[in-house]
Design a protein around this motif. Structure first.
Motif, PDB file in Angstrom:
ATOM      1  N   SER B 189       0.821  -1.198   0.000  1.00 28.65           N
ATOM      2  CA  SER B 189       0.000   0.000   0.000  1.00 28.65           C
ATOM      3  C   SER B 189       0.863   1.259   0.000  1.00 28.65           C
ATOM      4  CB  SER B 189      -0.916  -0.013   1.226  1.00 28.65           C
ATOM      5  OG  SER B 189      -1.635   1.195   1.304  1.00 28.65           O
ATOM      6  N   GLN B 190       1.876   1.282   0.847  1.00 29.96           N
ATOM      7  CA  GLN B 190       2.696   2.493   0.977  1.00 29.96           C
ATOM      8  C   GLN B 190       3.390   2.851  -0.326  1.00 29.96           C
ATOM      9  OE1 GLN B 190       5.173   1.286   4.181  1.00 29.96           O
ATOM     10  NE2 GLN B 190       3.594   1.613   5.735  1.00 29.96           N
ATOM     11  N   THR B 191       3.916   1.835  -1.040  1.00 32.13           N
ATOM     12  CA  THR B 191       4.613   2.143  -2.295  1.00 32.13           C
ATOM     13  C   THR B 191       3.625   2.627  -3.355  1.00 32.13           C
ATOM     14  OG1 THR B 191       4.561  -0.229  -2.748  1.00 32.13           O
ATOM     15  CG2 THR B 191       6.651   0.705  -2.035  1.00 32.13           C
ATOM     16  N   ARG B 192       2.433   2.033  -3.398  1.00 30.72           N
ATOM     17  CA  ARG B 192       1.474   2.484  -4.400  1.00 30.72           C
ATOM     18  C   ARG B 192       1.041   3.919  -4.149  1.00 30.72           C
ATOM     19  NH1 ARG B 192      -2.308  -2.981  -4.816  1.00 30.72           N
ATOM     20  NH2 ARG B 192      -0.621  -4.335  -5.537  1.00 30.72           N
ATOM     21  N   VAL B 193       0.759   4.223  -2.894  1.00 30.68           N
ATOM     22  CA  VAL B 193       0.354   5.596  -2.565  1.00 30.68           C
ATOM     23  C   VAL B 193       1.480   6.566  -2.909  1.00 30.68           C
ATOM     24  CG1 VAL B 193      -0.261   7.154  -0.698  1.00 30.68           C
ATOM     25  CG2 VAL B 193      -1.237   4.882  -0.765  1.00 30.68           C
ATOM     26  N   ALA B 194       2.709   6.178  -2.562  1.00 26.18           N
ATOM     27  CA  ALA B 194       3.852   7.050  -2.841  1.00 26.18           C
ATOM     28  C   ALA B 194       3.996   7.297  -4.329  1.00 26.18           C
ATOM     29  CB  ALA B 194       5.126   6.431  -2.278  1.00 26.18           C
ATOM     30  N   GLY B 195       3.772   6.226  -5.121  1.00 33.93           N
ATOM     31  CA  GLY B 195       3.870   6.369  -6.570  1.00 33.93           C
ATOM     32  C   GLY B 195       2.811   7.327  -7.102  1.00 33.93           C
ATOM     33  N   PHE B 196       1.605   7.178  -6.600  1.00 35.78           N
ATOM     34  CA  PHE B 196       0.521   8.066  -7.042  1.00 35.78           C
ATOM     35  C   PHE B 196       0.853   9.518  -6.716  1.00 35.78           C
ATOM     36  CE2 PHE B 196      -3.869   8.544  -8.353  1.00 35.78           C
ATOM     37  CZ  PHE B 196      -4.241   9.757  -7.783  1.00 35.78           C
ATOM     38  N   ARG B 197       1.219   9.738  -5.459  1.00 31.87           N
ATOM     39  CA  ARG B 197       1.503  11.118  -5.035  1.00 31.87           C
ATOM     40  C   ARG B 197       2.667  11.711  -5.811  1.00 31.87           C
ATOM     41  NH1 ARG B 197      -0.625  13.452  -0.590  1.00 31.87           N
ATOM     42  NH2 ARG B 197      -2.159  12.225   0.551  1.00 31.87           N
ATOM     43  N   ALA B 198       3.696  10.885  -6.072  1.00 34.93           N
ATOM     44  CA  ALA B 198       4.858  11.404  -6.783  1.00 34.93           C
ATOM     45  C   ALA B 198       4.484  11.818  -8.189  1.00 34.93           C
ATOM     46  CB  ALA B 198       5.953  10.345  -6.808  1.00 34.93           C
ATOM     47  N   GLU B 199       3.717  10.978  -8.864  1.00 34.76           N
ATOM     48  CA  GLU B 199       3.329  11.285 -10.239  1.00 34.76           C
ATOM     49  C   GLU B 199       2.538  12.587 -10.293  1.00 34.76           C
ATOM     50  OE1 GLU B 199       4.375   9.568 -12.704  1.00 34.76           O
ATOM     51  OE2 GLU B 199       3.254  10.412 -14.362  1.00 34.76           O
ATOM     52  N   ILE B 200       1.610  12.739  -9.355  1.00 30.11           N
ATOM     53  CA  ILE B 200       0.812  13.967  -9.320  1.00 30.11           C
ATOM     54  C   ILE B 200       1.707  15.166  -9.046  1.00 30.11           C
ATOM     55  CG2 ILE B 200      -0.990  15.195  -8.071  1.00 30.11           C
ATOM     56  CD1 ILE B 200      -2.168  13.043  -9.727  1.00 30.11           C
ATOM     57  N   ALA B 201       2.587  15.012  -8.064  1.00 35.83           N
ATOM     58  CA  ALA B 201       3.429  16.149  -7.682  1.00 35.83           C
ATOM     59  C   ALA B 201       4.362  16.540  -8.810  1.00 35.83           C
ATOM     60  CB  ALA B 201       4.225  15.791  -6.425  1.00 35.83           C
ATOM     61  N   GLU B 202       4.890  15.527  -9.530  1.00 34.27           N
ATOM     62  CA  GLU B 202       5.879  15.836 -10.569  1.00 34.27           C
ATOM     63  C   GLU B 202       5.245  16.361 -11.847  1.00 34.27           C
ATOM     64  OE1 GLU B 202       7.988  12.203 -11.223  1.00 34.27           O
ATOM     65  OE2 GLU B 202       8.565  12.040  -9.096  1.00 34.27           O
ATOM     66  N   ASN B 203       4.120  15.745 -12.254  1.00 29.33           N
ATOM     67  CA  ASN B 203       3.628  16.033 -13.599  1.00 29.33           C
ATOM     68  C   ASN B 203       2.257  16.680 -13.680  1.00 29.33           C
ATOM     69  OD1 ASN B 203       5.932  14.822 -14.632  1.00 29.33           O
ATOM     70  ND2 ASN B 203       5.001  12.796 -14.564  1.00 29.33           N
ATOM     71  N   PHE B 204       1.498  16.659 -12.624  1.00 30.26           N
ATOM     72  CA  PHE B 204       0.126  17.156 -12.735  1.00 30.26           C
ATOM     73  C   PHE B 204      -0.214  18.080 -11.577  1.00 30.26           C
ATOM     74  CE2 PHE B 204      -0.695  14.478 -16.233  1.00 30.26           C
ATOM     75  CZ  PHE B 204      -0.112  13.254 -15.978  1.00 30.26           C
ATOM     76  N   PRO B 205       0.381  19.254 -11.570  1.00 32.67           N
ATOM     77  CA  PRO B 205       0.143  20.161 -10.447  1.00 32.67           C
ATOM     78  C   PRO B 205      -1.295  20.635 -10.334  1.00 32.67           C
ATOM     79  CG  PRO B 205       1.370  21.265 -12.207  1.00 32.67           C
ATOM     80  CD  PRO B 205       1.276  19.837 -12.600  1.00 32.67           C
ATOM     81  N   GLY B 206      -2.069  20.464 -11.389  1.00 31.21           N
ATOM     82  CA  GLY B 206      -3.449  20.926 -11.314  1.00 31.21           C
ATOM     83  C   GLY B 206      -4.366  19.998 -10.557  1.00 31.21           C
ATOM     84  N   ILE B 207      -3.847  18.832 -10.177  1.00 30.61           N
ATOM     85  CA  ILE B 207      -4.667  17.855  -9.450  1.00 30.61           C
ATOM     86  C   ILE B 207      -4.409  18.038  -7.959  1.00 30.61           C
ATOM     87  CG2 ILE B 207      -5.183  15.432  -9.114  1.00 30.61           C
ATOM     88  CD1 ILE B 207      -5.740  15.796 -11.867  1.00 30.61           C
TER      89      ILE B 207
END
Lengths: 331, 382, 344
Positions: B189-207
């Motif tokens: 769970s922790q790695t999946r959540v981290a992956g989601f958050r990282a992707e949003i933070a890096e590439n999709f600031p509007g989310i």
């Protein structure tokens, strides 16, 4: 020894001579727990002798050790007529705390944690309130404490691991040290209940608390003591769990020992309304409860039917071992 | 062997013996795929598949894969149902170990902390085990012994990233999301959540991520949490990402009850049968936008086969490189567009077909999940 | 359970009928669940302040929807507790009945529709499990704690077996799936069902011999037996009714989730028992009531909902619950302390 607590005890004990004492010993509820365990062992041995191999025995004993410790604590509390629903949560918190400070503080860490859990246990008894409700509440509080202190992570024991794991890895007669430790505790308890004033008073409290109060038995103090003992044993159980698991987690092994602990005490002949406890039989109670999954496996029951068979087993086993003397109200 | 032949008179027998030895050495040296170095007797060995419960479709798939492999190899199979409890799982595993046969085991651990206990017990029973998904990070197979053959999983970080990309795509880069992680003490769970958050933070600031509500991989808890979130945020919620399909199913039910299903997008991990159905039927105005593909039967077959190879002696764990003992297997991102590629893996007979491919190419090179990496996943940004 | 006072010393408890009229008023007041109602109001105010969405109509409907299942369970549990026993089997019975119900209703696994017979079968299963518990407890004299622990596992086992290896059975009938959420007179249908169960419980406890018998046994079983009450039959019936209600709760929960699961009851035990206890349904038996327990359930669900809306870390939830339970039980019992009080 004309102890006032003796007067409160079952009158038949005093009135009957030695022959009467022996016949009481042989009565159903004292023999039943070891008998039930022996029958189960025998049945399994017939199905597959491997289960009684040295490996099998050590597995049963290792599983039974924490259950036995919790059951002994529970039996002490049941003996005074209360119940402790939070002893398993105390034990879990103890496991986590121990895993956290063991690498740093070693042996002193163990002592510190044991002291802490004893105090927790004592506090529980301080307010003069129904123990079921109170310990249900402290259960929730301790569970959160376990989650928070472990930060929802698994704490893996790195350094100083040998301090605890020797309990698990050293075997005396195929059986790990942790189990012998629990048996030693049971023997100490049995002696205390039989021969010390405090022990006899506790039993008297359980049989008839009002009469005990009227006879000047320090009921409040004894109750606190009983819960403190339960807390302490919860901590020792935590030691045993950590020894086997090598790591601690709020959702891992040790987080589901409450019901097996209580079941073990009941199978061991402890009466749920108090005044009836034989720590030696609790040993067999714990062994029985630890052995049930193996018996189910030996029967070849499929993975999906396990719960069903476990439920039937528990009812059957307690039905066979429960005390049924006349006049006692079973709730 | 050389010593024995030294005593025999030099003759054809001896040469024949030597040739046989060389041939056998060549065969094993050629690696996997050839005949097993040692046939395992069904009386002595038993295959064991241990799952968290028997009602989750992923777990049911685990069991199917184990059955297919056990049938192919001719060994008996025991199933361990942990009933969501570490205690019960370990108890039941111990019960099988006590029965006297040596285990070849695949374990889907309830909690990371179960791993050392189980591995230790398997070692004492003379067996071999592969752990999937969760173990303490510092607990390394090469430090423990050959009986801990391997730890295997699909990378969680890429799973989270897949989900994030799908949602961001569906929302055109702008919107508000709620997250439903699984059991908190789970590196999965922790790695999946981290992956989601990282992707949003890096590439999709509007989310924007509104809130996280751990739901223990349980559809009911997810439904309740989703309900509470709906009350709290109302139609502010544009999308829901769950760490696993089980929770997504519960969440979707809650949104449907509230009449919001058509307005919200969902992404998760696992492509469960119900999710597959929902994508194909376009449920909720095509509510599900992203998934990841991996199957329980593949995981258990690969894990069991790895342990099996160690048991036969065909592979020697201590000689394997680290990434083959702490392994990451490929995970595919699925969208409604490419879902057609994956339907073949759910047809009847798919587990058996997979097992055939597996035995032929070995555990690290079988489609659709070749080995892609190893070691502990590094959480992005940590 | 452990708190059975086998011999109750008259301590001026208002339950004794030998009271003069002014004391009767005070007694009635003391027995009215004022503390509960006050707590609920206070909490509601605090949470609405923390998040205005809490007080919205939508949230109130949500609360009623969430309260429905535990409310049905608590009615049965209260009856058993008032007898001085305990029922741990609720989660298992819910799972078994829920699975039985969904497999006989239109679902994704089997295209069947037994209509009302699905209900009958599921309720009968719950009733049967309750009867089993009652008979083993009353006739074989096994403590209720253990029997119901056993029937918990048995129910769970039946649920797991019914689930088998097949795919997730989800409700395919829109009417059934939407029924609990649909509003009738502004209130979710789920809550109407719960209210009906509550009404049934009130009826039984106050106007039938079963109800009076339960209270008598809880008060003092030996005397109740000596007075000629059929103690064993009453016990069996009480457990049977509790099983029936757990089955009903299981059906409703399955409808709410939209799919079947043996674990449909998870979390109910540790919601319902604290609710009954906080509400003053003493575990020694003979006190409290279904209305009080219902208020207790309402309080706990409200608390949970409010904590979520206020943004409290989920880790802390069971801790806060536990702390509140501890405080509540101490608050409830403190005034009743006395030198001779037997508090087990």
């Amino acid at each position: 020894m004309t102890d006032h607590s003796e007067i409160l005890m079952n009158r038949t004990t005093l009135a009957k001579p030695l022959g009467g004492r022996l016949s009481r010993l042989a009565s159903g509820h004292v023999i039943a727990p070891p008998l039930v365990f022996a029958v189960m062992l025998g049945a399994v041995w017939l199905l597959n002798p491997n289960y009684l191999s040295p490996f099998g025995i050590s597995i049963v004993a290792a599983t039974a050790a924490p259950i036995l410790l919790l059951a002994l604590g529970q039996a002490t509390v049941l003996n005074v007529g209360s119940i402790d629903l939070s002893n398993a949560a105390t034990s879990l918190l103890g496991t986590i705390l121990l895993a956290m400070i063991l690498p740093g503080y070693g042996f002193w860490g163990i002592l510190a944690i044991l002291a802490l859990v004893t105090v927790i246990g004592a506090i529980v008894a301080y307010a003069q309130v129904p123990s079921f409700a109170l310990t249900l509440g402290t259960l929730g509080v301790l569970q959160t404490a376990a989650l928070v202190t472990s930060d929802s992570q698994t704490i893996y024991l790195g350094a100083n691991r040998e301090l605890v794991s020797t309990l698990y890895t050293t075997n005396v007669g195929f059986v790990p040290l942790s189990f012998w430790l629990a048996v030693a505790v049971a023997l100490v308890f049995w002696a205390a209940l039989q021969f010390t004033r405090a022990g006899q008073s506790m039993t008297a409290m359980g049989k008839n608390e009002t009469a005990a109060i009227l006879s000047g038995v320090p009921v409040r103090g004894l109750r606190i003591a009983a819960f403190a003992v339960s807390g302490f044993l919860g901590g020792v159980a935590g030691l045993a769990i950590l020894a086997q698991a090598g790591s601690a987690s709020a959702s891992g092994i040790g987080s589901a020992l409450l019901l097996p602990g209580i079941a073990a005490a009941l199978v061991g002949g402890a009466s749920i309304s108090g005044g009836q406890t034989n720590p030696l039989n609790v040993i067999f109670g714990a062994l029985t409860v630890a052995f049930v999954p193996m018996a189910i496996q030996a029967l070849g029951v499929g993975a999906q039917s396990q719960s069903l068979v476990y439920g039937l087993f528990i009812i059957l086993v307690v039905a066979l071992t429960t005390t049924r003397s006349r006049g006692i109200v079973i709730k | 062997m050389c010593e024995k032949t030294a005593h025999l008179p030099l003759n054809r027998t001896r040469r024949a013996l030597g040739m046989t030895v060389m041939a056998a050495a060549l065969a094993t040296g050629l690696g996997l795929g050839s005949a097993s170095a040692q046939e395992l007797s069904p009386d002595e060995w038993v295959m064991v598949v241990s799952v968290i419960n028997t009602t989750n479709p992923y777990m049911i798939s685990n069991i199917e894969g184990a059955k297919a492999l056990a049938d192919h190899l001719g060994l008996p199979l025991e199933v361990v149902n942990s009933n969501n409890s570490s205690q019960e799982g370990i108890s039941n595993i111990m019960a099988i170990l006590a029965s006297g046969r040596k285990p070849i085991m695949f374990v889907n651990t309830v909690s990371s902390s179960d791993a050392p206990t189980i591995v230790d017990a398997v070692g004492r029973a003379g067996g071999y085990v592969t752990i999937w998904w969760n173990k303490p990070d510092d607990y390394k197979p090469w430090n423990v012994g050959d009986h801990f053959v391997a730890f295997q999983k699909h990378p969680g970080v890429s799973s989270g990233r897949c989900g994030a990309q799908a949602i961001a795509g569906a929302l055109d880069g702008e919107g508000e999301v709620v997250l439903l992680p699984g059991v908190q003490d789970s590196t999965t769970s922790q790695t999946r959540v981290a992956g989601f958050r990282a992707e949003i933070a890096e590439n999709f600031p509007g989310i924007t991520i509104l809130e996280e509500r751990p739901s223990n991989w349980d559809p009911q808890i997810a439904a309740r949490n989703a309900q509470d979130l709906i009350v709290k945020y109302g139609d502010q919620i544009d999308a829901v990402w769950s760490a696993d399909d089980a929770m997504q199913i519960g969440a979707m039910q809650a949104f449907e009850n509230a009449g919001l299903l058509n307005q919200v997008k969902f992404a998760s991990d696992g492509l469960y049968p119900k999710t597959l159905e929902d994508i194909q039927s376009g449920r909720g105005n095509n509510a599900i936008v992203g998934e990841t593909f991996h199957r329980g039967y593949m995981a258990s077959a690969v894990g069991l086969y790895t342990a099996y190879l160690a048991a036969t002696g065909e592979i020697v764990p201590s000689e394997l490189p680290e990434d083959k003992r702490e392994s990451l297997f490929d995970l595919s991102c699925v969208t409604p567009d490419n879902i057609g590629d994956y339907l073949q893996y759910d047809e009847p007979g798919a587990p058996a077909a997979f097992v055939d491919r597996l035995v032929e190419s070995g555990p690290w090179d079988v489609a659709p999940m070749p080995l892609v990496g190893g070691g502990v996943e590094v959480l992005p940004g940590s | 359970m452990s708190s059975f006072a086998r011999h109750r010393i008259p301590d001026g408890s208002a339950q004794s009928a030998r009271l003069v009229p002014p004391e009767r008023w005070r007694a009635a007041l003391r027995h009215a669940p004022l503390g509960m109602i006050l707590s609920i109001v206070v909490l509601a105010v605090v949470f609405t302040w923390a998040n205005p969405r809490f007080g919205s109509v939508e949230n109130l409907q949500n609360l009623l929807y969430q309260v429905a299942v535990p409310l049905i369970v608590v009615v049965g549990t209260t009856m058993v507790i008032q007898m001085g026993s305990i029922d741990l089997s609720v989660q298992g019975v819910m799972g078994a009945s829920g699975m039985a119900w969904i497999l006989m209703s239109p679902n994704s696994r089997l295209a069947v529709d037994f209509g009302p017979w699905a209900w009958v079968a599921a309720l009968a299963l719950g009733l049967g499990l309750g009867l089993l518990a009652g008979i083993v407890h009353a006739r074989l004299k096994v403590p209720s704690f253990v029997v119901t622990l056993g029937t918990w596992y048995i129910g769970l086992g039946i649920g797991v077996l019914l689930y088998g290896n097949g795919m997730l059975p989800s409700l395919t009938s829109e009417t059934l799936a939407r029924w609990p959420t649909r509003l009738t007179l502004g209130v979710p249908n789920a809550f109407w069902l719960a209210a009906a169960a509550l009404g049934l419980g009130l009826l039984v406890m106050n106007y039938t011999r079963l109800g009076r018998g339960i209270l008598a046994i809880g008060n003092n079983e030996t005397i109740a037996g000596a007075m000629g009450l059929p103690v064993a039959s009453i016990k069996i019936m009480a457990f049977a009714v509790a099983g029936l209600l757990s089955a009903l709760a299981g059906i409703l929960a399955t409808m709410q989730l939209g799919s079947g699961s043996p674990d449909i009851g998870s979390g109910q035990l540790f919601t319902v028992i604290p609710a009954a206890v906080i509400a003053g349904t003493a575990l020694s038996g003979g006190e409290g009531g279904v209305v009080r327990s219902a208020l207790g359930v309402f309080l706990l669900i409200l608390l949970n909902n409010g904590l979520v809306l206020a943004g409290v870390d989920p880790d802390f939830q069971s801790g806060i619950f536990g702390a509140i339970l501890v405080v509540a039980i101490i608050a409830v019992s403190w005034p009743l302390r006395g030198r001779l009080k037997v508090a087990k």
